[in-house]
Design a protein around this motif. Structure first.
Motif, mmCIF file in Angstrom:
data_model
loop_
_atom_site.group_PDB
_atom_site.id
_atom_site.type_symbol
_atom_site.label_atom_id
_atom_site.label_comp_id
_atom_site.label_asym_id
_atom_site.label_seq_id
_atom_site.Cartn_x
_atom_site.Cartn_y
_atom_site.Cartn_z
ATOM 1 N N ARG A 141 0.826 -1.205 0.000
ATOM 2 C CA ARG A 141 0.000 0.000 0.000
ATOM 3 C C ARG A 141 0.864 1.260 0.000
ATOM 4 N N LEU A 142 0.584 2.157 -0.941
ATOM 5 C CA LEU A 142 1.269 3.438 -1.051
ATOM 6 C C LEU A 142 0.292 4.540 -0.657
ATOM 7 N N SER A 143 0.441 5.070 0.541
ATOM 8 C CA SER A 143 -0.495 6.070 1.048
ATOM 9 C C SER A 143 -0.318 7.389 0.305
ATOM 10 N N GLY A 144 -1.431 7.924 -0.174
ATOM 11 C CA GLY A 144 -1.397 9.221 -0.829
ATOM 12 C C GLY A 144 -0.923 9.186 -2.270
ATOM 13 N N TYR A 145 -0.747 8.001 -2.850
ATOM 14 C CA TYR A 145 -0.325 7.906 -4.248
ATOM 15 C C TYR A 145 -1.549 7.827 -5.156
ATOM 16 N N ASN A 146 -1.518 8.629 -6.236
ATOM 17 C CA ASN A 146 -2.584 8.607 -7.224
ATOM 18 C C ASN A 146 -1.960 8.303 -8.587
ATOM 19 N N CYS A 147 -2.140 7.086 -9.045
ATOM 20 C CA CYS A 147 -1.510 6.639 -10.298
ATOM 21 C C CYS A 147 -2.521 6.617 -11.434
ATOM 22 N N TRP A 148 -3.358 7.651 -11.521
ATOM 23 C CA TRP A 148 -4.428 7.672 -12.521
ATOM 24 C C TRP A 148 -3.950 8.267 -13.845
ATOM 25 N N GLY A 149 -3.445 9.496 -13.831
ATOM 26 C CA GLY A 149 -3.129 10.218 -15.057
ATOM 27 C C GLY A 149 -1.644 10.343 -15.317
ATOM 28 N N ASP A 150 -1.307 11.171 -16.295
ATOM 29 C CA ASP A 150 0.085 11.489 -16.638
ATOM 30 C C ASP A 150 0.883 10.249 -17.030
ATOM 31 N N GLY A 151 0.220 9.287 -17.634
ATOM 32 C CA GLY A 151 0.921 8.090 -18.084
ATOM 33 C C GLY A 151 1.352 7.155 -16.980
ATOM 34 N N ALA A 152 0.797 7.336 -15.763
ATOM 35 C CA ALA A 152 1.202 6.488 -14.639
ATOM 36 C C ALA A 152 0.645 5.081 -14.751
ATOM 37 N N SER A 153 -0.510 4.916 -15.391
ATOM 38 C CA SER A 153 -1.112 3.588 -15.539
ATOM 39 C C SER A 153 -2.243 3.674 -16.551
ATOM 40 N N TYR A 316 13.072 4.326 7.327
ATOM 41 C CA TYR A 316 11.762 4.063 7.938
ATOM 42 C C TYR A 316 11.519 5.077 9.043
ATOM 43 N N ASP A 317 10.302 5.576 9.087
ATOM 44 C CA ASP A 317 9.914 6.492 10.161
ATOM 45 C C ASP A 317 8.509 6.140 10.601
ATOM 46 N N GLN A 318 8.362 5.756 11.878
ATOM 47 C CA GLN A 318 7.078 5.344 12.434
ATOM 48 C C GLN A 318 6.459 4.220 11.598
ATOM 49 N N GLY A 319 7.299 3.284 11.164
ATOM 50 C CA GLY A 319 6.827 2.139 10.416
ATOM 51 C C GLY A 319 6.542 2.394 8.953
ATOM 52 N N ARG A 320 6.846 3.562 8.459
ATOM 53 C CA ARG A 320 6.560 3.912 7.067
ATOM 54 C C ARG A 320 7.862 4.026 6.289
ATOM 55 N N CYS A 321 7.914 3.365 5.146
ATOM 56 C CA CYS A 321 9.101 3.396 4.299
ATOM 57 C C CYS A 321 9.088 4.675 3.473
ATOM 58 N N GLU A 322 10.118 5.504 3.631
ATOM 59 C CA GLU A 322 10.187 6.776 2.929
ATOM 60 C C GLU A 322 11.134 6.732 1.736
ATOM 61 N N GLY A 323 11.617 5.548 1.367
ATOM 62 C CA GLY A 323 12.551 5.450 0.257
ATOM 63 C C GLY A 323 13.955 5.823 0.687
ATOM 64 N N ARG A 324 14.767 6.228 -0.257
ATOM 65 C CA ARG A 324 16.117 6.716 0.056
ATOM 66 C C ARG A 324 16.037 8.186 0.454
ATOM 67 N N GLY A 335 6.968 4.649 -3.155
ATOM 68 C CA GLY A 335 6.973 3.996 -4.456
ATOM 69 C C GLY A 335 8.317 3.361 -4.767
ATOM 70 N N ASP A 336 9.389 4.002 -4.352
ATOM 71 C CA ASP A 336 10.732 3.453 -4.519
ATOM 72 C C ASP A 336 10.846 2.129 -3.765
ATOM 73 N N CYS A 337 10.353 2.102 -2.534
ATOM 74 C CA CYS A 337 10.385 0.867 -1.730
ATOM 75 C C CYS A 337 9.588 -0.241 -2.419
ATOM 76 N N ALA A 338 8.351 0.064 -2.804
ATOM 77 C CA ALA A 338 7.479 -0.952 -3.399
ATOM 78 C C ALA A 338 8.068 -1.502 -4.683
ATOM 79 N N SER A 339 8.646 -0.628 -5.505
ATOM 80 C CA SER A 339 9.199 -1.061 -6.777
ATOM 81 C C SER A 339 10.351 -2.042 -6.580
ATOM 82 N N MET A 340 11.270 -1.726 -5.663
ATOM 83 C CA MET A 340 12.423 -2.588 -5.455
ATOM 84 C C MET A 340 12.060 -3.867 -4.691
#
Length: 487
Positions: A141-153, A316-324, A335-340
């Motif tokens: 789960r990616l909180s606050g991600y919207n992959c609708w437009g701009d060629g995201a999906s 990680y901060d408070q259990g949330r992966c913030e990427g690099r 998204g970086d975490c989920a992708s890898m």
């Protein structure tokens, strides 16, 4: 039904043997007048007709009992509720829930029983509620991600983009799992039952992200497609790592940790001093304990293929992966975490201080420092197999009070809670940092003689140029929402 007297305007009357107070009645928009015959106690209903005679029509037969239709209505409602509560199995989301389960090879198109408008990009402003992130083996789960437009999906073939099927997150997961091309789904958090849109051709680097760390209107659930099960050919690594925490807070999943040099530098730089400028009291985050943990790790086959035992060290901060996370809290995001994790399994990550990537980026007093990240979805019991969901295990190996360690060098000007210490003086001297590392290891050996004095960590061999030579991930401060202006 009855008719009025001859020569008079036609009237219709319904007679029910039931006493009731006079009142206006409006079924389906037509005005009705209620009158009661005092002698017979019969309630008569007449349509309001302009110019009609005031004389009531002759009495009509009594109305049939209302118990039968009421009972039928209750039975129908009960059947409808049972059908609504039945879970989806292999039937895709958005269909009539009364449909029976069908083989997954049968193609079913969604039916818009209840519809919602599609999400827009970027998402609207978030609320003020911080929402925890959950990770499963099937979806991330990616909180606050919207992959609708701009060629995201793109929409999954056979699913109409003009509406979103409504249901629980689990129902959306089931619908995605039976679609071979589904890469994940957008889920609306604010509708009554949630709305989801199945997506394919996912490009996470193009997804919109809600500012800050607050509950947004839309989340994206990434379908994890890494291989399942199987033992890796990589060797098992057995070593100590350390974590500094408050006295009442301790966990070893969705967190960062370090070797002893990495933790000593963290304490000296952020906890007991204000970034080496002056002593800090109370200690930052109320940190007062250093935990030693014995960990066993095994790389996945996907990592082995790249010649590495560890992946990227995510923050990680408070259990949330913030990427690099780079200087000034500029992070690449979940998204970086989920992708890898999707490509390489839920690996243990690491970064060497000497690489100056992603942080710290300058030479410091702990050139041998290493930091690690431990995703919960990779934790398992016993010896890890190296499967995507079994890359590490741990056991506690003792803990020291920070004050006990500082008592090794009493006196000085760094004072807190009634005692002063010289343990942190000469912050920028690598030789002094080496002494602190030896002092901490000696203290652990003294207090916990039953444990090996040291279990050296294997080399941190993550090579960021193999993964991020062409780094497309946008960086942003997850706490303020500010994006990096230049790269």
């Amino acid at each position: 039904r009855v008719r009025g007297g001859a020569g008079a305007s036609a009237r219709m009357g319904v007679v029910c043997s039931r006493r009731a107070a006079d009142a206006d009645y409006d079924p389906v928009g037509e005005a009705w007048l209620r009158r009661r015959e005092e002698k017979s106690g019969e309630l008569r209903l007449y349509p309001a007709t302009v110019g009609a005679s005031d004389a009531p029509p002759p009495p009509a037969p009594r109305c049939p009992s209302v118990l039968a239709p009421v009972a039928a209505l209750l039975i129908f409602a009960f059947i409808w509720i049972v059908m609504r509560a039945s879970p989806l199995s292999t039937v895709e989301l958005g269909q009539d829930r009364a449909a029976v389960a069908v083989p997954t090879t049968t193609r079913l198109r969604p039916v818009a029983m209840r519809t919602s408008p599609p999400p827009t990009a970027p998402p609207r402003a978030p609320s003020t509620t911080v929402w925890p992130v959950s990770v499963s083996n099937d979806f991330y789960r990616l909180s606050g991600y919207n992959c609708w437009g701009d060629g995201a999906s793109q929409a999954v073939p056979g699913w109409d983009d003009s509406f979103g099927s409504r249901g629980s997150v689990r129902e959306c997961e089931r619908a995605c799992l039976v679609e071979p091309t589904c890469d994940g789904f957008i889920y609306g958090q604010r509708s009554e039952h949630g709305s989801c849109w199945l997506r394919t051709d996912l490009a996470l680097t193009r997804c919109g992200r809600a500012p800050g760390r607050k509950l947004a209107e839309w989340d994206f659930y990434v379908r994890m497609r890494h291989a399942q099960g199987g033992r890796s050919s990589a060797p098992v690594r057995d070593f100590y790592m350390y974590r500094a925490t408050a006295a009442t807070k301790y966990g070893i999943a969705e967190v960062n940790a370090g070797n002893i040099a990495g933790v000593m530098w963290y304490l000296m730089n952020e906890i007991v001093t204000v970034y080496t400028a002056k002593p800090r009291c109370p200690r930052r985050f109320n940190i007062s304990v250093i935990h030693r943990i014995r960990v066993r790790t095994r790389a996945t086959e996907e990592l082995v293929a790249h010649g590495m035992s560890f992946g990227a060290r995510f923050a990680y901060d408070q259990g949330r992966c913030e990427g690099r996370c780079f200087p000034h809290n500029m992070c690449t995001g979940e998204g970086d975490c989920a992708s890898m994790y999707n490509d390489y399994g839920f690996f243990v990550g690491c970064n060497r201080f000497s690489d100056n990537y992603p942080f710290p980026i300058e030479a410091n007093a702990a050139p041998n420092g290493v930091w690690y990240s431990f995703p919960l979805a990779g934790r398992c019991q016993g010896v890890p197999s190296g499967a995507p969901d079994c890359t590490w295990s741990f056991e506690d190996a003792g803990a020291l009070e920070l004050a006990d360690l500082e008592s090794v060098a009493p006196g000085g000007t760094n004072c807190c809670n009634g005692h002063c210490t010289n343990f942190w003086v000469d912050e920028f001297n690598p030789q002094k940092m080496g002494w602190r590392v030896q002092a901490a290891q000696g203290k652990f050996k003294q207090v916990f003689p039953q444990w090996p004095a040291d279990l050296p960590a294997p080399p941190c061999n993550f090579d960021h140029t193999k993964w991020y030579a062409n780094d497309k991930w946008h960086r942003r401060d997850p706490w303020s929402g500010h994006a990096e202006q230049t790269r």
